[in-house]
Write a protein that holds these residues in place. Structure first.
Motif, PDB file in Angstrom:
ATOM      1  N   ARG A 101     -14.275  -1.209  -5.667  1.00 57.92           N
ATOM      2  CA  ARG A 101     -14.594  -1.074  -4.236  1.00 57.92           C
ATOM      3  C   ARG A 101     -15.854  -1.825  -3.841  1.00 57.92           C
ATOM      4  O   ARG A 101     -15.844  -2.613  -2.891  1.00 57.92           O
ATOM      5  CB  ARG A 101     -14.722   0.412  -3.877  1.00 57.92           C
ATOM      6  CG  ARG A 101     -14.906   0.682  -2.391  1.00 57.92           C
ATOM      7  CD  ARG A 101     -14.901   2.180  -2.138  1.00 57.92           C
ATOM      8  NE  ARG A 101     -13.611   2.754  -2.531  1.00 57.92           N
ATOM      9  CZ  ARG A 101     -13.453   4.008  -2.954  1.00 57.92           C
ATOM     10  NH1 ARG A 101     -14.495   4.796  -3.080  1.00 57.92           N
ATOM     11  NH2 ARG A 101     -12.254   4.442  -3.269  1.00 57.92           N
ATOM     12  N   HIS A 130       0.817  -1.219   0.000  1.00 59.95           N
ATOM     13  CA  HIS A 130       0.000   0.000   0.000  1.00 59.95           C
ATOM     14  C   HIS A 130       0.851   1.270   0.000  1.00 59.95           C
ATOM     15  O   HIS A 130       0.328   2.374   0.161  1.00 59.95           O
ATOM     16  CB  HIS A 130      -0.950  -0.002   1.195  1.00 59.95           C
ATOM     17  CG  HIS A 130      -2.083  -0.972   1.058  1.00 59.95           C
ATOM     18  ND1 HIS A 130      -1.939  -2.309   1.331  1.00 59.95           N
ATOM     19  CD2 HIS A 130      -3.370  -0.803   0.649  1.00 59.95           C
ATOM     20  CE1 HIS A 130      -3.084  -2.927   1.114  1.00 59.95           C
ATOM     21  NE2 HIS A 130      -3.973  -2.045   0.698  1.00 59.95           N
ATOM     22  N   LEU A 140      -9.093   3.096   5.986  1.00 58.90           N
ATOM     23  CA  LEU A 140      -7.865   3.275   5.221  1.00 58.90           C
ATOM     24  C   LEU A 140      -7.857   2.356   4.007  1.00 58.90           C
ATOM     25  O   LEU A 140      -7.498   2.772   2.894  1.00 58.90           O
ATOM     26  CB  LEU A 140      -6.651   2.982   6.105  1.00 58.90           C
ATOM     27  CG  LEU A 140      -5.289   3.082   5.411  1.00 58.90           C
ATOM     28  CD1 LEU A 140      -4.971   4.539   5.074  1.00 58.90           C
ATOM     29  CD2 LEU A 140      -4.192   2.491   6.290  1.00 58.90           C
ATOM     30  N   VAL A 160      -5.580  -1.388  -6.076  1.00 65.30           N
ATOM     31  CA  VAL A 160      -5.447  -0.325  -5.088  1.00 65.30           C
ATOM     32  C   VAL A 160      -4.539   0.751  -5.664  1.00 65.30           C
ATOM     33  O   VAL A 160      -3.714   0.484  -6.544  1.00 65.30           O
ATOM     34  CB  VAL A 160      -4.861  -0.847  -3.748  1.00 65.30           C
ATOM     35  CG1 VAL A 160      -5.760  -1.903  -3.130  1.00 65.30           C
ATOM     36  CG2 VAL A 160      -3.448  -1.367  -3.924  1.00 65.30           C
ATOM     37  N   ARG A 161      -4.727   1.961  -5.167  1.00 57.66           N
ATOM     38  CA  ARG A 161      -3.793   3.050  -5.481  1.00 57.66           C
ATOM     39  C   ARG A 161      -2.955   3.265  -4.227  1.00 57.66           C
ATOM     40  O   ARG A 161      -3.481   3.659  -3.182  1.00 57.66           O
ATOM     41  CB  ARG A 161      -4.550   4.324  -5.865  1.00 57.66           C
ATOM     42  CG  ARG A 161      -3.625   5.455  -6.358  1.00 57.66           C
ATOM     43  CD  ARG A 161      -4.420   6.727  -6.633  1.00 57.66           C
ATOM     44  NE  ARG A 161      -5.416   6.509  -7.642  1.00 57.66           N
ATOM     45  CZ  ARG A 161      -5.203   6.571  -8.958  1.00 57.66           C
ATOM     46  NH1 ARG A 161      -3.979   6.820  -9.401  1.00 57.66           N
ATOM     47  NH2 ARG A 161      -6.179   6.384  -9.806  1.00 57.66           N
ATOM     48  N   ASP A 162      -1.662   2.977  -4.320  1.00 59.08           N
ATOM     49  CA  ASP A 162      -0.847   3.051  -3.112  1.00 59.08           C
ATOM     50  C   ASP A 162      -0.565   4.505  -2.732  1.00 59.08           C
ATOM     51  O   ASP A 162      -1.013   5.444  -3.411  1.00 59.08           O
ATOM     52  CB  ASP A 162       0.440   2.228  -3.248  1.00 59.08           C
ATOM     53  CG  ASP A 162       1.466   2.839  -4.204  1.00 59.08           C
ATOM     54  OD1 ASP A 162       1.343   4.026  -4.562  1.00 59.08           O
ATOM     55  OD2 ASP A 162       2.405   2.116  -4.583  1.00 59.08           O
ATOM     56  N   ALA A 163       0.165   4.680  -1.645  1.00 61.13           N
ATOM     57  CA  ALA A 163       0.392   6.027  -1.110  1.00 61.13           C
ATOM     58  C   ALA A 163       1.181   6.916  -2.069  1.00 61.13           C
ATOM     59  O   ALA A 163       1.189   8.136  -1.913  1.00 61.13           O
ATOM     60  CB  ALA A 163       1.124   5.921   0.230  1.00 61.13           C
ATOM     61  N   HIS A 164       1.814   6.311  -3.071  1.00 66.37           N
ATOM     62  CA  HIS A 164       2.589   7.082  -4.049  1.00 66.37           C
ATOM     63  C   HIS A 164       1.842   7.248  -5.370  1.00 66.37           C
ATOM     64  O   HIS A 164       2.402   7.766  -6.337  1.00 66.37           O
ATOM     65  CB  HIS A 164       3.927   6.383  -4.302  1.00 66.37           C
ATOM     66  CG  HIS A 164       4.709   6.119  -3.049  1.00 66.37           C
ATOM     67  ND1 HIS A 164       5.282   7.116  -2.293  1.00 66.37           N
ATOM     68  CD2 HIS A 164       4.983   4.954  -2.398  1.00 66.37           C
ATOM     69  CE1 HIS A 164       5.894   6.589  -1.242  1.00 66.37           C
ATOM     70  NE2 HIS A 164       5.716   5.277  -1.279  1.00 66.37           N
ATOM     71  N   SER A 217     -10.084   3.713   1.304  1.00 62.93           N
ATOM     72  CA  SER A 217      -9.558   4.912   0.644  1.00 62.93           C
ATOM     73  C   SER A 217      -8.539   4.564  -0.431  1.00 62.93           C
ATOM     74  O   SER A 217      -8.292   5.362  -1.337  1.00 62.93           O
ATOM     75  CB  SER A 217      -8.924   5.849   1.678  1.00 62.93           C
ATOM     76  OG  SER A 217      -7.711   5.294   2.197  1.00 62.93           O
ATOM     77  N   HIS A 218      -7.950   3.391  -0.348  1.00 61.74           N
ATOM     78  CA  HIS A 218      -6.933   2.993  -1.324  1.00 61.74           C
ATOM     79  C   HIS A 218      -7.478   2.075  -2.418  1.00 61.74           C
ATOM     80  O   HIS A 218      -6.806   1.868  -3.427  1.00 61.74           O
ATOM     81  CB  HIS A 218      -5.757   2.302  -0.619  1.00 61.74           C
ATOM     82  CG  HIS A 218      -4.855   3.251   0.094  1.00 61.74           C
ATOM     83  ND1 HIS A 218      -3.848   3.957  -0.527  1.00 61.74           N
ATOM     84  CD2 HIS A 218      -4.839   3.642   1.391  1.00 61.74           C
ATOM     85  CE1 HIS A 218      -3.234   4.728   0.353  1.00 61.74           C
ATOM     86  NE2 HIS A 218      -3.808   4.552   1.527  1.00 61.74           N
ATOM     87  N   LYS A 219      -8.662   1.522  -2.232  1.00 59.90           N
ATOM     88  CA  LYS A 219      -9.209   0.634  -3.256  1.00 59.90           C
ATOM     89  C   LYS A 219      -9.590   1.434  -4.502  1.00 59.90           C
ATOM     90  O   LYS A 219     -10.063   2.561  -4.415  1.00 59.90           O
ATOM     91  CB  LYS A 219     -10.435  -0.119  -2.732  1.00 59.90           C
ATOM     92  CG  LYS A 219     -10.084  -1.306  -1.840  1.00 59.90           C
ATOM     93  CD  LYS A 219     -11.330  -2.121  -1.548  1.00 59.90           C
ATOM     94  CE  LYS A 219     -10.973  -3.365  -0.745  1.00 59.90           C
ATOM     95  NZ  LYS A 219     -10.426  -3.030   0.587  1.00 59.90           N
ATOM     96  N   HIS A 220      -9.405   0.827  -5.661  1.00 63.49           N
ATOM     97  CA  HIS A 220      -9.813   1.460  -6.910  1.00 63.49           C
ATOM     98  C   HIS A 220     -11.331   1.617  -6.904  1.00 63.49           C
ATOM     99  O   HIS A 220     -12.060   0.684  -6.548  1.00 63.49           O
ATOM    100  CB  HIS A 220      -9.377   0.592  -8.092  1.00 63.49           C
ATOM    101  CG  HIS A 220      -9.480   1.290  -9.404  1.00 63.49           C
ATOM    102  ND1 HIS A 220     -10.689   1.525 -10.038  1.00 63.49           N
ATOM    103  CD2 HIS A 220      -8.527   1.816 -10.216  1.00 63.49           C
ATOM    104  CE1 HIS A 220     -10.472   2.159 -11.171  1.00 63.49           C
ATOM    105  NE2 HIS A 220      -9.183   2.350 -11.303  1.00 63.49           N
TER     106      HIS A 220
END
Length: 239
Positions: free
Chosen positions: A66, A43, A56, A89-93, A59-62
């Protein structure tokens, strides 16, 4: 963007495959997750950098995945049955990763209610990209083969009917529209008919015209010494 491929999950389980794998536990009462270091990295976080919660995770799932993934988790929480899913998922970066999740429920020994989900996350991003690349390569190859058949069919018509390239294609297209058969299929049939075993002479103009009027798919093409003419159908195909 396309949905993640279930084939990526199968690829992750293939012998000799080494992909990042992490363990998790989800307390259904509190919504708190316990992640191994690998899942933090999947993540985009350093191990222990954040407190993993359901909020959390969501919030990261595409966005396109979702609802589907939430449905899988809700079903698992209700039944405890083993489950698996592939989602993005879209990671923190900001990088899109494809993750496979598998797990099952743990019941309370006294009540039998499902109180925890546990299992594994597998980062199949690389496997998913490999599958996409293979599919793209196959599509390009198939497209090239279709174009080759059309070019070969045009060549046959150019020689046999004395046409230029544009006129030869127009002849194919016109026959295609009349017969309601895709140009690529008609071209393939013509090439296969032209290459059928035993052919030693170029087909005559009349034979080519006859074939375009009533083409025979390759499985129905008779050898050249048969009694039927190139465009005739025999046996059960006769109306």
């Amino acid at each position: 963007m396309t949905e993640p491929s279930e084939g990526a999950f199968e690829a992750a389980l293939a012998p000799g495959t080494q992909l990042p794998v992490g363990r998790y536990r989800l307390d259904l009462a509190t919504g708190q997750w316990a992640w191994s270091d690998e899942i933090f990295l999947m993540h985009g976080f350093a191990p222990g950098e954040v407190v993993p919660t359901t909020a959390l995770m969501l919030s990261h799932k595409h966005p396109e995945d979702r609802d589907r993934v939430d449905g899988v988790l809700e079903q698992a929480a209700a039944t405890g049955a083993p489950f698996s899913s592939v989602h993005r998922v879209r990671d923190a970066h900001g990088k899109i990763r494809t993750l496979a999740v598998t797990g099952q429920g743990r019941p309370d020994p006294d009540t039998g209610d499902i109180v925890e989900l546990f299992g594994y996350f597998v980062d199949v991003t690389g496997a998913n990209e490999d599958i996409a690349q293979r599919e793209a390569t196959a599509a390009i190859q198939a497209s090239a083969e279709r174009r080759a058949s059309i070019e070969q069919a045009k060549g046959v018509l150019m020689v046999g009917l004395g046409l230029d390239p544009d006129a030869a294609f127009e002849r194919l297209r016109t026959a295609s529209n009349h017969l309601n058969v895709p140009v690529r299929d008609l071209a393939t049939w013509l090439v296969e008919w032209f290459r059928r075993p035993g052919v030693t002479t170029f087909p005559s103009r009349e034979e080519l015209v006859e074939f375009l009027a009533a083409p025979v798919p390759p499985t129905h093409v008779d050898p050249p010494d048969a009694a039927t003419l190139p465009g005739e159908r025999t046996g059960p195909d006769v109306d």
